[in-house]
Design a protein around this motif. Structure first.
Motif, PDB file in Angstrom:
ATOM      1  N   ARG A 208      72.687 -99.524 121.804  1.00 28.77           N
ATOM      2  CA  ARG A 208      71.634-100.190 121.034  1.00 28.77           C
ATOM      3  C   ARG A 208      70.668-100.869 121.997  1.00 28.77           C
ATOM      4  O   ARG A 208      71.071-101.590 122.901  1.00 28.77           O
ATOM      5  CB  ARG A 208      72.234-101.231 120.095  1.00 28.77           C
ATOM      6  CG  ARG A 208      73.117-100.628 119.012  1.00 28.77           C
ATOM      7  CD  ARG A 208      73.698-101.703 118.133  1.00 28.77           C
ATOM      8  NE  ARG A 208      74.503-101.119 117.059  1.00 28.77           N
ATOM      9  CZ  ARG A 208      75.194-101.833 116.189  1.00 28.77           C
ATOM     10  NH1 ARG A 208      75.182-103.154 116.243  1.00 28.77           N
ATOM     11  NH2 ARG A 208      75.901-101.237 115.264  1.00 28.77           N
ATOM     12  N   THR A 209      69.403-100.617 121.771  1.00 29.97           N
ATOM     13  CA  THR A 209      68.417-101.198 122.670  1.00 29.97           C
ATOM     14  C   THR A 209      68.241-102.679 122.376  1.00 29.97           C
ATOM     15  O   THR A 209      68.310-103.121 121.236  1.00 29.97           O
ATOM     16  CB  THR A 209      67.066-100.489 122.500  1.00 29.97           C
ATOM     17  OG1 THR A 209      66.686-100.550 121.122  1.00 29.97           O
ATOM     18  CG2 THR A 209      67.161 -99.038 122.929  1.00 29.97           C
ATOM     19  N   SER A 210      68.008-103.449 123.429  1.00 33.76           N
ATOM     20  CA  SER A 210      67.786-104.883 123.273  1.00 33.76           C
ATOM     21  C   SER A 210      66.330-105.145 122.908  1.00 33.76           C
ATOM     22  O   SER A 210      65.480-104.246 122.957  1.00 33.76           O
ATOM     23  CB  SER A 210      68.132-105.603 124.580  1.00 33.76           C
ATOM     24  OG  SER A 210      67.212-105.227 125.595  1.00 33.76           O
ATOM     25  N   LEU A 211      66.037-106.390 122.565  1.00 36.69           N
ATOM     26  CA  LEU A 211      64.665-106.753 122.216  1.00 36.69           C
ATOM     27  C   LEU A 211      63.747-106.573 123.418  1.00 36.69           C
ATOM     28  O   LEU A 211      62.594-106.143 123.281  1.00 36.69           O
ATOM     29  CB  LEU A 211      64.634-108.206 121.718  1.00 36.69           C
ATOM     30  CG  LEU A 211      63.282-108.718 121.214  1.00 36.69           C
ATOM     31  CD1 LEU A 211      62.797-107.885 120.036  1.00 36.69           C
ATOM     32  CD2 LEU A 211      63.378-110.188 120.821  1.00 36.69           C
ATOM     33  N   ASP A 212      64.236-106.882 124.615  1.00 36.86           N
ATOM     34  CA  ASP A 212      63.419-106.695 125.824  1.00 36.86           C
ATOM     35  C   ASP A 212      63.115-105.217 126.047  1.00 36.86           C
ATOM     36  O   ASP A 212      61.997-104.864 126.456  1.00 36.86           O
ATOM     37  CB  ASP A 212      64.142-107.268 127.045  1.00 36.86           C
ATOM     38  CG  ASP A 212      64.208-108.795 127.015  1.00 36.86           C
ATOM     39  OD1 ASP A 212      63.354-109.398 126.311  1.00 36.86           O
ATOM     40  OD2 ASP A 212      65.095-109.372 127.670  1.00 36.86           O
ATOM     41  N   ASP A 213      64.116-104.359 125.789  1.00 34.08           N
ATOM     42  CA  ASP A 213      63.870-102.918 125.929  1.00 34.08           C
ATOM     43  C   ASP A 213      62.775-102.467 124.968  1.00 34.08           C
ATOM     44  O   ASP A 213      61.884-101.691 125.329  1.00 34.08           O
ATOM     45  CB  ASP A 213      65.151-102.133 125.651  1.00 34.08           C
ATOM     46  CG  ASP A 213      66.237-102.418 126.678  1.00 34.08           C
ATOM     47  OD1 ASP A 213      65.879-102.752 127.815  1.00 34.08           O
ATOM     48  OD2 ASP A 213      67.421-102.315 126.328  1.00 34.08           O
ATOM     49  N   LYS A 214      62.838-102.949 123.725  1.00 29.13           N
ATOM     50  CA  LYS A 214      61.825-102.584 122.729  1.00 29.13           C
ATOM     51  C   LYS A 214      60.449-103.122 123.134  1.00 29.13           C
ATOM     52  O   LYS A 214      59.433-102.445 122.961  1.00 29.13           O
ATOM     53  CB  LYS A 214      62.225-103.132 121.362  1.00 29.13           C
ATOM     54  CG  LYS A 214      63.521-102.557 120.806  1.00 29.13           C
ATOM     55  CD  LYS A 214      63.927-103.259 119.504  1.00 29.13           C
ATOM     56  CE  LYS A 214      65.270-102.762 119.009  1.00 29.13           C
ATOM     57  NZ  LYS A 214      65.712-103.489 117.796  1.00 29.13           N
ATOM     58  N   ARG A 215      60.438-104.354 123.676  1.00 29.50           N
ATOM     59  CA  ARG A 215      59.157-104.946 124.072  1.00 29.50           C
ATOM     60  C   ARG A 215      58.506-104.134 125.187  1.00 29.50           C
ATOM     61  O   ARG A 215      57.298-103.870 125.178  1.00 29.50           O
ATOM     62  CB  ARG A 215      59.377-106.392 124.495  1.00 29.50           C
ATOM     63  CG  ARG A 215      58.082-107.130 124.853  1.00 29.50           C
ATOM     64  CD  ARG A 215      58.329-108.584 125.199  1.00 29.50           C
ATOM     65  NE  ARG A 215      58.700-109.341 123.999  1.00 29.50           N
ATOM     66  CZ  ARG A 215      59.905-109.853 123.773  1.00 29.50           C
ATOM     67  NH1 ARG A 215      60.865-109.685 124.662  1.00 29.50           N
ATOM     68  NH2 ARG A 215      60.156-110.517 122.670  1.00 29.50           N
TER      69      ARG A 215
ATOM     70  N   ALA B  62      59.053-100.937 125.853  1.00 26.79           N
ATOM     71  CA  ALA B  62      58.646 -99.629 125.344  1.00 26.79           C
ATOM     72  C   ALA B  62      57.349 -99.730 124.546  1.00 26.79           C
ATOM     73  O   ALA B  62      56.420 -98.920 124.748  1.00 26.79           O
ATOM     74  CB  ALA B  62      59.753 -99.055 124.464  1.00 26.79           C
ATOM     75  N   LEU B  63      57.247-100.728 123.680  1.00 21.86           N
ATOM     76  CA  LEU B  63      56.038-100.880 122.892  1.00 21.86           C
ATOM     77  C   LEU B  63      54.861-101.327 123.759  1.00 21.86           C
ATOM     78  O   LEU B  63      53.704-100.993 123.484  1.00 21.86           O
ATOM     79  CB  LEU B  63      56.265-101.881 121.759  1.00 21.86           C
ATOM     80  CG  LEU B  63      57.238-101.410 120.666  1.00 21.86           C
ATOM     81  CD1 LEU B  63      57.506-102.530 119.667  1.00 21.86           C
ATOM     82  CD2 LEU B  63      56.697-100.184 119.963  1.00 21.86           C
ATOM     83  N   GLY B  64      55.154-102.075 124.822  1.00 25.90           N
ATOM     84  CA  GLY B  64      54.097-102.456 125.758  1.00 25.90           C
ATOM     85  C   GLY B  64      53.495-101.240 126.450  1.00 25.90           C
ATOM     86  O   GLY B  64      52.265-101.138 126.601  1.00 25.90           O
ATOM     87  N   ARG B  65      54.376-100.308 126.850  1.00 22.56           N
ATOM     88  CA  ARG B  65      53.862 -99.082 127.469  1.00 22.56           C
ATOM     89  C   ARG B  65      53.043 -98.255 126.485  1.00 22.56           C
ATOM     90  O   ARG B  65      52.011 -97.674 126.849  1.00 22.56           O
ATOM     91  CB  ARG B  65      55.022 -98.254 128.019  1.00 22.56           C
ATOM     92  CG  ARG B  65      55.720 -98.877 129.229  1.00 22.56           C
ATOM     93  CD  ARG B  65      56.605 -97.857 129.940  1.00 22.56           C
ATOM     94  NE  ARG B  65      57.683 -97.384 129.098  1.00 22.56           N
ATOM     95  CZ  ARG B  65      58.887 -97.955 129.046  1.00 22.56           C
ATOM     96  NH1 ARG B  65      59.135 -99.026 129.798  1.00 22.56           N
ATOM     97  NH2 ARG B  65      59.830 -97.486 128.265  1.00 22.56           N
ATOM     98  N   LEU B  66      53.502 -98.209 125.221  1.00 19.98           N
ATOM     99  CA  LEU B  66      52.742 -97.485 124.212  1.00 19.98           C
ATOM    100  C   LEU B  66      51.374 -98.128 123.989  1.00 19.98           C
ATOM    101  O   LEU B  66      50.355 -97.447 123.881  1.00 19.98           O
ATOM    102  CB  LEU B  66      53.529 -97.425 122.891  1.00 19.98           C
ATOM    103  CG  LEU B  66      52.824 -96.770 121.703  1.00 19.98           C
ATOM    104  CD1 LEU B  66      52.486 -95.317 122.033  1.00 19.98           C
ATOM    105  CD2 LEU B  66      53.673 -96.856 120.458  1.00 19.98           C
ATOM    106  N   GLY B  67      51.367 -99.471 123.932  1.00 20.00           N
ATOM    107  CA  GLY B  67      50.086-100.173 123.756  1.00 20.00           C
ATOM    108  C   GLY B  67      49.125 -99.925 124.900  1.00 20.00           C
ATOM    109  O   GLY B  67      47.913 -99.724 124.701  1.00 20.00           O
ATOM    110  N   ASP B  68      49.689 -99.913 126.135  1.00 16.41           N
ATOM    111  CA  ASP B  68      48.831 -99.637 127.302  1.00 16.41           C
ATOM    112  C   ASP B  68      48.257 -98.225 127.226  1.00 16.41           C
ATOM    113  O   ASP B  68      47.088 -98.008 127.556  1.00 16.41           O
ATOM    114  CB  ASP B  68      49.635 -99.805 128.582  1.00 16.41           C
ATOM    115  CG  ASP B  68      50.040-101.262 128.819  1.00 16.41           C
ATOM    116  OD1 ASP B  68      49.397-102.155 128.211  1.00 16.41           O
ATOM    117  OD2 ASP B  68      50.987-101.494 129.585  1.00 16.41           O
ATOM    118  N   ALA B  69      49.096 -97.279 126.786  1.00 15.59           N
ATOM    119  CA  ALA B  69      48.626 -95.897 126.705  1.00 15.59           C
ATOM    120  C   ALA B  69      47.527 -95.756 125.654  1.00 15.59           C
ATOM    121  O   ALA B  69      46.512 -95.086 125.882  1.00 15.59           O
ATOM    122  CB  ALA B  69      49.796 -94.968 126.368  1.00 15.59           C
ATOM    123  N   LEU B  70      47.697 -96.420 124.518  1.00 16.45           N
ATOM    124  CA  LEU B  70      46.685 -96.342 123.463  1.00 16.45           C
ATOM    125  C   LEU B  70      45.437 -97.109 123.848  1.00 16.45           C
ATOM    126  O   LEU B  70      44.338 -96.741 123.443  1.00 16.45           O
ATOM    127  CB  LEU B  70      47.262 -96.875 122.143  1.00 16.45           C
ATOM    128  CG  LEU B  70      48.380 -96.038 121.508  1.00 16.45           C
ATOM    129  CD1 LEU B  70      48.930 -96.744 120.279  1.00 16.45           C
ATOM    130  CD2 LEU B  70      47.849 -94.659 121.132  1.00 16.45           C
TER     131      LEU B  70
END
Length: 413
Positions: free
Chosen positions: A395-402, A404-412
């Protein structure tokens, strides 16, 4: 098949094999027919109905089942009789002693008192559902038959002040249902009954979270404070290899090859019927060979030297069982006595509330965080199914999710 010369209600003669229906002196109707039994032979089976139509319906069902190859029970088992047979001839032969002990307890304390008197072939899904509902609602005093239960036989339903309020956990209810379901499934395979009515009753699985264990800093701190403990090597193996407590305490020196750098898990130590026994591992996948990293080899060599000193000091009192982690006299260590070492260490490391089993969770989590393939992790720790490794631990931790979503935000962006 016997020839039947009786006539049906409309006066037509019944054909050979159609069975018989007749009126009894008490006003009820009886029926009988030769049908297939679980012994593979045809036997005359008799039953009763409230009126002619009820008897005819039951007779037609009996014959239809026989035509489809569904046999009737050749013996008049009660549920209690069959559970005794199943425990003795199936469970004791095929299962581990600890499993036998758990099944025997459930049968004796829950299944036989509630369902043991019922005819096995008459047991219905409604009976099982009612039983499950009752054990969920009953408190401990009602199950034990205490004075409070005798005075207030339904104190749980009435929420009386005398009710102790202690009820079975959802996990225990699920286990009781599983024991009954497994027993009836064996009865189906052995053609004692035509179907498993317990499998028709759904019991929801309990929801529980698994502690992911210690983080890397906490694990290092634990190894540091355990450095001078006589079981330091045990904690090293628990954290590095994810061995269960029983596997560690059942480990023998002949299972460890420090030169080749490997360890074999072939036994686990358990208390069964008041005795400490070396029994086969929990599952087929639990019997495994694991390579030893340098940290484990060093810890085991130091532990062997410490054990030789203990053996010399004990003298004639030492009883050699070849165990890696025995008591101070060489005998198998009572599993619960490991707390005498674990509790002070976890307090010293600031890990109050952590269970020893959480060290196993720590191993799995740290390996997955190091991007070790789940299949490799499964084989190291001995999970029976990779679904356990992935569903419970990965199970991914909150930091892992943060991140991952940070990288997605940077890409977008």
């Amino acid at each position: 098949m016997a020839v039947n010369n009786r006539r049906n209600r409309k006066g037509r003669k019944r054909a050979n094999g159609d069975g018989s229906i007749w009126k009894r002196k008490d006003g009820r109707y009886a029926f009988a027919a030769y049908v297939l039994t679980t012994d593979g032979i045809y036997k005359r089976v008799q039953g009763y109905g409230r009126d002619y139509e009820d008897a005819r319906t039951k007779l037609h069902k009996l014959l239809a089942d026989s035509d489809r190859g569904i046999p009737v029970a050749s013996e008049n088992w009660t549920v209690g009789d069959y559970l005794d047979y199943w425990l003795e001839h199936v469970v004791r032969v095929e299962r581990r002693p600890k499993t036998v002990q758990g099944y025997e307890s459930v049968i004796r304390r829950h299944l036989v008192p509630a369902l043991g008197w019922k005819r096995l072939d008459k047991l219905t899904a409604r009976d099982v559902r009612t039983f499950i509902t009752n054990i969920r609602q009953q408190c401990q005093c009602c199950r034990n038959g205490t004075d409070a239960a005798r005075e207030f036989p339904r104190c749980c339903a009435k929420t009386s002040p005398e009710c102790c309020g202690t009820r079975l956990s959802a996990r225990m209810v699920q286990f009781i249902h599983a024991v009954l379901r497994n027993a009836l499934q064996t009865a189906v395979r052995e053609e004692v009954i035509p179907r498993n009515v317990a499998s028709l009753v759904r019991v929801s699985a309990p929801r529980y979270t698994v502690n992911r264990g210690l983080d890397l800093a906490q694990a290092k701190r634990l190894l540091k404070v355990s450095r001078d403990d006589r079981f330091h090597a045990l904690y090293v193996l628990a954290l590095c290899l994810g061995l269960r407590r029983g596997e560690l305490l059942g480990l023998r020196w002949q299972d460890v090859d420090l030169v080749a750098g490997r360890l074999e898990v072939v036994h686990t130590l358990q208390r069964v019927d008041g005795r400490l026994l070396l029994v086969p591992p929990k599952t087929e996948g639990s019997a495994r060979t694991v390579p030893l990293p340098d940290l484990c080899i060093t810890a085991l060599r130091e532990h062997r030297e410490r054990q030789l000193a203990e053996r010399s000091a004990a003298g004639a009192n030492w009883q050699d069982h070849g165990l890696v982690f025995p008591s101070r006299r060489g005998t198998p260590l009572e599993p619960t006595n490991l707390r005498r070492s674990w509790h002070p260490l976890r307090s010293a490391a600031g890990l109050d509330g952590m269970r020893f089993h959480d060290l196993r969770h720590t191993c799995v989590t740290l390996l997955l965080n190091l991007d070790v393939p789940p299949q490799v992790v499964r084989e190291i720790v001995g999970h029976s199914d990779i679904g356990v490794t992935m569903t419970i631990y990965a199970r991914t931790s909150l930091d892992d999710k943060r991140r991952a979503l940070g990288r997605l935000g940077d890409a977008l962006g």
